[in-house]
Design a protein around this motif. Structure first.
Motif, short mmCIF file in Angstrom:
data_model
loop_
_atom_site.label_atom_id
_atom_site.label_comp_id
_atom_site.label_asym_id
_atom_site.label_seq_id
_atom_site.Cartn_x
_atom_site.Cartn_y
_atom_site.Cartn_z
N LYS A 1 -73.69 9.61 20.22
CA LYS A 1 -73.51 10.53 18.92
C LYS A 1 -73.19 12.02 20.16
O LYS A 1 -71.47 11.93 20.01
N SER A 2 -73.80 11.55 21.34
CA SER A 2 -73.18 13.09 21.91
C SER A 2 -71.13 12.53 22.73
O SER A 2 -70.33 13.48 23.16
N ALA A 3 -71.30 11.31 22.99
CA ALA A 3 -69.87 11.11 23.84
C ALA A 3 -69.31 11.02 22.32
O ALA A 3 -68.22 11.03 23.06
N ILE A 4 -69.27 10.16 21.02
CA ILE A 4 -67.99 11.02 20.13
C ILE A 4 -68.24 12.33 19.72
O ILE A 4 -66.46 13.16 20.21
N LEU A 5 -69.36 13.29 20.10
CA LEU A 5 -68.91 14.76 20.34
C LEU A 5 -67.44 14.98 22.08
O LEU A 5 -67.29 15.84 21.00
N GLU A 6 -68.53 14.05 22.65
CA GLU A 6 -67.32 14.99 24.33
C GLU A 6 -65.84 14.74 23.65
O GLU A 6 -65.20 15.32 23.90
N LEU A 7 -66.04 13.93 23.42
CA LEU A 7 -65.10 12.69 23.47
C LEU A 7 -63.54 14.31 22.08
O LEU A 7 -62.49 15.02 22.53
N ALA A 8 -64.18 14.68 21.18
CA ALA A 8 -64.00 15.26 19.94
C ALA A 8 -63.58 16.38 20.76
O ALA A 8 -62.29 17.01 20.44
N LEU A 9 -64.14 16.78 21.36
CA LEU A 9 -64.08 18.65 21.31
C LEU A 9 -63.22 18.88 22.87
O LEU A 9 -61.77 19.44 23.05
N ASP A 10 -63.17 17.68 24.07
CA ASP A 10 -61.80 17.57 25.21
C ASP A 10 -60.54 17.13 24.56
O ASP A 10 -59.76 17.82 24.96
N ASP A 11 -60.57 17.02 23.37
CA ASP A 11 -59.02 16.41 22.22
C ASP A 11 -58.89 17.79 22.08
O ASP A 11 -57.48 18.48 22.50
N ALA A 12 -59.67 18.84 21.50
CA ALA A 12 -59.42 20.57 21.31
C ALA A 12 -58.84 20.79 22.63
O ALA A 12 -58.50 21.69 22.66
N LEU A 13 -59.91 20.98 23.21
CA LEU A 13 -59.59 21.54 24.48
C LEU A 13 -58.52 21.00 24.96
O LEU A 13 -58.00 22.25 25.89
N ASP A 14 -58.44 20.16 25.24
CA ASP A 14 -57.35 20.55 26.52
C ASP A 14 -55.49 20.04 25.97
O ASP A 14 -54.99 20.80 26.06
N GLY A 15 -55.60 19.65 24.93
CA GLY A 15 -54.59 20.68 23.48
C GLY A 15 -54.69 22.36 23.90
O GLY A 15 -53.21 22.95 23.70
N LEU A 16 -55.45 22.83 23.74
CA LEU A 16 -55.50 24.14 24.03
C LEU A 16 -55.30 24.95 25.45
O LEU A 16 -53.95 26.25 25.61
N GLU A 17 -55.94 24.13 26.06
CA GLU A 17 -55.13 24.40 27.30
C GLU A 17 -54.10 24.18 27.56
O GLU A 17 -53.24 24.55 28.72
N GLN A 18 -53.76 23.31 27.37
CA GLN A 18 -51.74 22.61 28.25
C GLN A 18 -51.21 24.08 27.16
O GLN A 18 -50.23 24.23 27.43
N VAL A 19 -51.21 24.59 25.99
CA VAL A 19 -50.93 25.82 25.68
C VAL A 19 -50.31 26.93 26.43
O VAL A 19 -49.37 27.23 26.86
N VAL A 20 -51.58 26.68 27.27
CA VAL A 20 -51.94 28.39 28.42
C VAL A 20 -50.71 27.69 29.71
O VAL A 20 -49.78 28.45 30.30
N ASP A 21 -50.68 26.51 29.91
CA ASP A 21 -50.55 25.20 31.12
C ASP A 21 -49.02 26.23 30.98
O ASP A 21 -47.89 26.29 31.49
N ASP A 22 -48.13 25.31 29.77
CA ASP A 22 -47.02 25.78 29.18
C ASP A 22 -46.41 26.60 29.22
O ASP A 22 -45.31 27.37 29.83
N ALA A 23 -47.26 27.91 29.02
CA ALA A 23 -47.09 28.73 28.73
C ALA A 23 -46.74 29.40 29.87
O ALA A 23 -45.43 29.98 29.97
N GLU A 24 -47.53 29.05 30.87
CA GLU A 24 -47.54 29.59 32.77
C GLU A 24 -46.65 29.41 33.42
O GLU A 24 -46.00 29.39 34.06
N ALA A 25 -46.17 27.64 32.81
CA ALA A 25 -45.08 27.05 33.42
C ALA A 25 -43.04 27.77 32.83
O ALA A 25 -42.35 28.29 33.77
N ARG A 26 -43.17 27.91 31.67
CA ARG A 26 -42.12 28.38 31.42
C ARG A 26 -41.94 30.06 31.12
O ARG A 26 -40.61 30.75 31.59
#
Lengths: 203, 203
Positions: free
Chosen positions: B62-87
């Protein structure tokens, strides 16, 4: 909402050492930590150091505790709107009073409001609380729409969306505000007014 | 994140009719409805119409499912900051890009972000997600503080409080935004910029 001091009462030694208010406070804390659905009556008795029958002496069921806590939070928030409507003829003044008052209720009744904001609508008690939250939102939306007609609030943001965003800010306070911490609750209300009404941009 | 069409596969008739992505989507939906802690593996298999062994074919726990979902959300949000910093060389431009981008990630990955925002820190997977959220908050706070030094963001609201209030507004979107509903997600990003930067007050 403090736990009884260790040593002054002896809840683990047979006699219930809690009054109803204290049972409520501990139960709400456990609900907030683990989720209401995931909390069993056994979890509550373990956290309280009470027997099941001692717990049932105070509350007839787990959902009766939930109901009391949610009612407490909702009563406080509804009172804020009642007071604002009684005192301020201008809708934009009512809106300011509601923002300040809602932040005050949140910081004063932090555990109960936290529980309220996590309600998903499972079961009759949660469904009733969600209905009251919706009515509350509609009352505030009506005030925002009136403030837009007064010309004091910009009308290029939909009144319902604006209400949700203002309360998004206010409600987020339960995630990070801690009583006695570095953020003063009255100052927090002013900050939320500054951001939501004046905006963060320098002029 | 759609459920498999009824009739095209037969998940209840013995053979797993779901791929890994679909199992994840259904599991996240169940977690959001009942809370992660309150959801058992039996609840998941019942919702999926899968046997336990078919579920374990896709995920080890069950926690492997949770981890994948949370990573997906966090990856998306972190990418937004990465992109903003690059641009964007100006911090205030980075802040605008982050608000727009975070609203986009929330509306696109609504179930995963909803799950992320309800994480309480119980267990190692949740604790790791909270650590990533804190780092994210600190990165945005640094950008808000820099925008204050640029003179483009008012400095009479603490940068950390301002960041929390902006994300309070953004995160509240998961409570009421519904894909395909009357609120356009891009317009919502602009509304949040209007409220947080310009304020609701007419000028």
């Amino acid at each position: 909402m403090s736990e009884p001091a260790i040593g002054t009462s002896a809840p683990k030694r047979g006699r219930p050492g809690y009054d109803r208010e204290q049972v409520l406070a501990v139960a709400v804390k456990v609900f907030n930590e683990h989720g209401y659905d995931a909390t069993s009556v056994a979890d509550l008795t373990a956290a309280l150091g009470l027997t099941k029958s001692a717990l049932y002496h105070h509350f007839e069921s787990k959902s009766a505790i939930l109901e009391l806590a949610l009612d407490d939070a909702l009563d406080g928030l509804e009172q804020v709107v009642d007071d604002a409507e009684a005192r301020h003829p201008l809708a934009s003044d009512r809106l300011r009073a509601i923002v300040r008052g809602a932040v005050r209720v949140l910081t004063e009744k932090l555990p109960a409001v936290t529980l309220l904001l996590r309600v998903r609508g499972n079961g009759e008690v949660e469904a009733a609380a969600l209905r009251r939250r919706r009515t509350f939102d509609q009352r505030v939306t009506t005030i925002v729409a009136e403030a837009q007609r007064e010309g004091l609030i910009r009308d290029d943001v939909d009144a319902a969306v604006a209400t949700r965003l203002i309360f998004g800010m206010i409600n987020s306070v339960v995630e990070w505000y801690r009583p006695g911490g570095p953020v003063d609750p009255a100052e927090l209300g002013e900050d939320i007014l500054r951001v939501s009404l004046d905006g963060l941009q320098s002029r």
